[in-house]
Design a protein around this motif. Sequence first.
Motif, short mmCIF file in Angstrom:
data_model
loop_
_atom_site.label_atom_id
_atom_site.label_comp_id
_atom_site.label_asym_id
_atom_site.label_seq_id
_atom_site.Cartn_x
_atom_site.Cartn_y
_atom_site.Cartn_z
N HIS A 3 0.49 -2.55 15.25
CA HIS A 3 -0.39 -3.42 14.48
C HIS A 3 -1.67 -3.65 15.29
O HIS A 3 -2.48 -2.77 15.41
CB HIS A 3 0.33 -4.73 14.12
CG HIS A 3 1.41 -4.55 13.09
ND1 HIS A 3 2.71 -4.21 13.41
CD2 HIS A 3 1.39 -4.66 11.75
CE1 HIS A 3 3.42 -4.10 12.29
NE2 HIS A 3 2.65 -4.38 11.27
N ASP A 64 -0.70 -0.41 11.15
CA ASP A 64 -0.79 -1.18 9.91
C ASP A 64 -1.84 -2.27 10.01
O ASP A 64 -2.06 -2.83 11.09
CB ASP A 64 0.56 -1.86 9.60
CG ASP A 64 1.54 -0.90 8.94
OD1 ASP A 64 1.30 0.32 8.93
OD2 ASP A 64 2.58 -1.39 8.45
N ASP A 65 -2.41 -2.59 8.87
CA ASP A 65 -3.28 -3.75 8.64
C ASP A 65 -4.74 -3.52 8.94
O ASP A 65 -5.60 -4.25 8.46
CB ASP A 65 -2.81 -5.00 9.41
CG ASP A 65 -1.38 -5.41 9.05
OD1 ASP A 65 -0.90 -4.97 7.98
OD2 ASP A 65 -0.75 -6.14 9.82
N HIS A 119 -2.36 0.22 2.27
CA HIS A 119 -1.43 -0.86 2.64
C HIS A 119 -1.62 -2.00 1.63
O HIS A 119 -1.60 -3.15 1.99
CB HIS A 119 -1.74 -1.31 4.07
CG HIS A 119 -0.66 -2.11 4.74
ND1 HIS A 119 0.68 -1.94 4.48
CD2 HIS A 119 -0.73 -3.09 5.67
CE1 HIS A 119 1.37 -2.78 5.23
NE2 HIS A 119 0.55 -3.50 5.95
N HIS A 123 -1.97 -7.37 0.54
CA HIS A 123 -0.87 -7.56 1.49
C HIS A 123 0.09 -8.68 1.08
O HIS A 123 0.39 -9.58 1.86
CB HIS A 123 -1.43 -7.82 2.90
CG HIS A 123 -0.47 -7.43 3.99
ND1 HIS A 123 0.70 -8.11 4.25
CD2 HIS A 123 -0.49 -6.41 4.87
CE1 HIS A 123 1.33 -7.55 5.24
NE2 HIS A 123 0.64 -6.49 5.65
ZN LIG Z 1 1.00 -5.20 7.18
#
Ligand SMILES: [Zn+2]
Length: 234
Positions: A3, A64-65, A119, A123
């Motif tokens: 992350h 991710d993110d 993604h 979210h």
């Molecule tokens: Zn995420």
Amino acid sequence: MYHSIPATDDLQDAGQMTTPFELFKRQMAYLSEHRFNVISCRTMTDLLANKQPIPLRSVVITFDDGFRNNLSTLPVLEEYGFPAMFFLSTHALDGEADYLSWSEAERLAHSSRFSIGSHSVSHRNLKRLDEPDVRDEIFVSKQKLEERLQEPIEYFAIPFGSYGAFDGRTRRLLQSAGFVAAFSTIAGVNSHRSDLFALRRTRISWFDDMTTFPDQLSGYYDWYRWWQKMSKSL
Ligand SMILES: [Zn+2]
């Protein structure tokens, strides 16, 4: 699965969302020194789709993110020649502080080594949304990313990603949107028997110093998915 990659090493968050940059560098050096085969998502899913075994010691690197601090990893990944996939949420790209901007995402998308996946838009936990909202999270994120980045978006990382975060409806919509594969956050290694729409990933964070990192790679911590299943942990 990474992350945030902060420059400082004192952010030991309970959710294990952070990996200090220096530790990340040591982990990449470990992969190189121990001759791990770092492959792209595409290489892995092509093998899986053809029911071919994945060579031993193969690793896929994903983030991710879309934390902006992920940019610091690019020279390291370049140095070792490792491909990586960045899963981005379009709301964050629209201008949230500390996240990649659209122009930074374009830079990644246009590199031959790095790829962008969806993604979702905002979210949220897809299992808890009404179907029209799930549809939007999946279809609109793909469409926006494709329009802006001018390349097909074929991979999706499910927000939260564990047993409590997706179901058959999610899979059906991902397939109808044209995604090739979807990644969960359920711990474990993938094999030719893996489900292409619930690929497993092992979370790597500040917790994984150089004593646990090799165990994560070997699947030693894959028991964790049973805990995730029991607790419906996100
Ligand atoms: Zn995420």
